[in-house]
Design an enzyme around this catalytic site. Structure first.
Site, short mmCIF file in Angstrom:
data_model
loop_
_atom_site.label_atom_id
_atom_site.label_comp_id
_atom_site.label_asym_id
_atom_site.label_seq_id
_atom_site.Cartn_x
_atom_site.Cartn_y
_atom_site.Cartn_z
N MET A 34 58.34 58.09 32.53
CA MET A 34 58.43 56.80 33.23
C MET A 34 58.26 55.65 32.23
O MET A 34 57.92 54.53 32.61
CB MET A 34 57.39 56.71 34.35
CG MET A 34 57.63 57.70 35.47
SD MET A 34 56.91 57.24 37.07
CE MET A 34 55.18 57.12 36.66
N GLY A 35 58.50 55.94 30.96
CA GLY A 35 58.39 54.90 29.94
C GLY A 35 56.94 54.64 29.57
O GLY A 35 56.07 55.48 29.78
N LEU A 37 55.76 54.60 26.58
CA LEU A 37 55.57 55.80 25.77
C LEU A 37 54.40 55.66 24.81
O LEU A 37 54.19 54.61 24.20
CB LEU A 37 56.85 56.10 24.98
CG LEU A 37 58.13 56.25 25.80
CD1 LEU A 37 59.29 56.62 24.88
CD2 LEU A 37 57.97 57.30 26.90
N HIS A 41 53.72 61.29 24.72
CA HIS A 41 55.16 61.41 24.96
C HIS A 41 55.90 61.82 23.68
O HIS A 41 56.82 62.64 23.72
CB HIS A 41 55.74 60.08 25.46
CG HIS A 41 55.24 59.64 26.79
ND1 HIS A 41 54.39 58.58 26.94
CD2 HIS A 41 55.47 60.12 28.03
CE1 HIS A 41 54.13 58.41 28.22
NE2 HIS A 41 54.76 59.33 28.91
N GLY A 152 54.17 67.47 29.95
CA GLY A 152 52.82 67.56 29.43
C GLY A 152 51.89 68.32 30.36
O GLY A 152 52.02 68.24 31.59
N ASP A 155 49.29 66.54 33.35
CA ASP A 155 49.61 66.56 34.78
C ASP A 155 49.86 68.02 35.17
O ASP A 155 51.00 68.42 35.43
CB ASP A 155 50.84 65.69 35.05
CG ASP A 155 50.61 64.24 34.65
OD1 ASP A 155 49.95 63.52 35.41
OD2 ASP A 155 51.08 63.85 33.56
N VAL A 181 47.70 65.64 24.58
CA VAL A 181 47.33 64.91 23.37
C VAL A 181 46.18 63.97 23.72
O VAL A 181 46.23 63.25 24.72
CB VAL A 181 48.53 64.12 22.81
CG1 VAL A 181 48.13 63.31 21.59
CG2 VAL A 181 49.66 65.07 22.46
N MET A 189 45.55 61.01 26.53
CA MET A 189 46.45 59.86 26.46
C MET A 189 47.22 59.71 27.76
O MET A 189 47.71 60.68 28.34
CB MET A 189 47.42 60.02 25.28
CG MET A 189 46.75 59.88 23.94
SD MET A 189 47.95 59.81 22.59
CE MET A 189 46.82 59.57 21.21
N SER A 191 49.59 56.48 30.06
CA SER A 191 50.09 55.11 30.14
C SER A 191 49.13 54.21 30.91
O SER A 191 49.09 53.00 30.70
CB SER A 191 51.47 55.09 30.81
OG SER A 191 52.39 55.85 30.05
#
Length: 283
Positions: A34-35, A37, A41, A152, A155, A181, A189, A191
Site C-alpha cells: 500500500m506504498g 515503503l 518492503h 511479510g 501480518d 524486519v 517496521m 508504515s
C-alpha cells in the site's frame, strides 16, 4: 543511475506490460504493497528478485480493508519516495491503479475467506478486514498472474489467509512469507510507526520484548496460559490497550494447549495512543 520501473495505471496497460515482461518465459514475482515503503518492503522486493527474473510491485491503498473509523484518508502516501526506492531496487514494473480502476462502477463481487480468516485474532476486532484483503489480493493475482507473491510475516494472519486462498482457488501462485524486519530495538517496521509520538516510540518495543519473554517461558515448560498472562500484564503495564496476545498453531492459527501440538506462533495486537500495532514471532 538505475532505470526507473515501468509505471502502469490501467488494467489493459498492465496486461500489455506483463506480456512484455514474460518474453523469453521469464518468471514474475509480485510484491503487493500500500506504498509508504520502508526497509521491510525493500526486503520483500529483494526476496522477489532472488526468486524470479522480473519483479512487479503494486502500490494501492485498498479502501475495502478499512472500516469507517480507520485511517484510510490519512494513511501515509509517499509516491515520489516510493518510486525512488523501487528504482534503486531495480523493480521492473509498478502497478499503481486508482480506486476506479480496481473497483469500477458496478463492481459487485467479494471473496469471503474462512479458515485462518476466522481464527478470532484480527477478525475479532476488524471483521471487515480479511474480506477486503482477500478480494484485492485475488484481483492482483489474476491481474498480474505472478509465479510468486511475497508477503511479510509481520501480518501473519494475513499471510495465512492469502496462502489458503491461493491454494483453495487454484490461482497458480506460490505465496512466500518473508521474515519481519525490525528496528534495532526490536520494533517491527510498519508504515504506521510514523504515527507514534516520541514517547510512544520508546514504549513500542515492549511488544517484541513481551513476546520474547513469553516464548522463553513456554520453552522452559511453563503453562501456556500462564506464559501468555505474563506477557499481557507486561504490555498493559506500559500503557498499551491490548486487543490480543495469543499462542496459536502456526499453520491453522487454532489455539494450542502446549508446544507439543505443533509449530507455535505468538501473535499480538495492541493500541498505543491512536496507533494500533501488530506483531508476531515463532516459538
Amino acid at each position: 543511475m538505475s532505470r526507473s520501473p515501468v509505471i502502469v495505471r490501467t488494467v489493459p496497460a498492465l496486461r500489455r506490460a506483463i506480456e512484455a515482461l514474460r518474453a523469453r518465459k521469464a518468471e514474475v514475482a509480485l510484491v503487493p504493497t500500500m506504498g509508504a515503503l520502508h526497509d521491510g518492503h525493500v526486503s520483500l522486493v529483494r526476496l522477489a528478485r532472488r526468486r524470479a527474473q522480473k519483479v512487479v510491485v503494486s502500490i494501492f491503498v485498498n479502501p475495502t480493508q478499512f472500516s469507517p473509523t480507520e485511517d484510510f484518508g490519512s494513511y501515509p502516501r509517499t509516491w515520489k519516495a516510493d518510486l525512488a526506492r523501487l528504482t534503486e531496487e531495480k523493480a521492473d514494473l509498478v502497478w499503481n491503479p486508482d480506486v476506479k480502476a480496481m473497483y469500477p462502477e458496478g463492481f459487485a463481487t467479494r471473496i469471503v475467506p474462512e479458515g485462518p480468516a476466522t481464527a478470532g485474532l484480527e477478525d475479532r476486532f476488524r471483521p471487515h478486514f480479511f474480506g477486503g484483503v482477500a478480494t484485492v489480493v485475488g484481483k492482483l493475482f489474476t491481474q498480474v498472474r505472478p509465479d510468486f507473491a511475497i508477503f511479510g510475516e509481520k501480518d501473519f494472519q494475513q499471510l495465512r489467509v492469502v496462502t489458503q486462498m491461493a491454494a483453495d482457488l487454484d490461482l497458480g501462485v506460490k505465496v512466500i512469507g518473508s521474515r519481519t524486519v525490525r528496528e534495532r530495538d526490536g520494533l517491527a517496521m510498519s508504515s504506521r510507526n510514523v504515527y507514534l509520538s516520541t514517547g510512544e516510540r520508546q514504549i513500542a518495543p515492549t511488544l517484541y520484548r513481551a513476546m520474547k519473554d513469553s516464548a522463553r517461558r513456554l520453552k522452559a515448560g511453563e503453562d501456556v496460559e500462564a506464559a501468555m498472562a505474563a506477557g499481557r500484564q507486561q504490555i498493559a503495564a506500559v500503557g498499551f490497550a491490548l486487543d490480543y496476545f495469543e499462542a496459536r498453531h502456526a499453520a491453522t492459527l487454532a489455539p494450542i494447549g502446549s508446544l507439543k501440538e505443533g509449530p507455535v506462533r505468538i501473535l499480538v495486537a495492541a493500541k498505543l495512543g491512536k496507533t494500533r500495532l501488530i506483531d508476531n514471532i515463532g516459538v
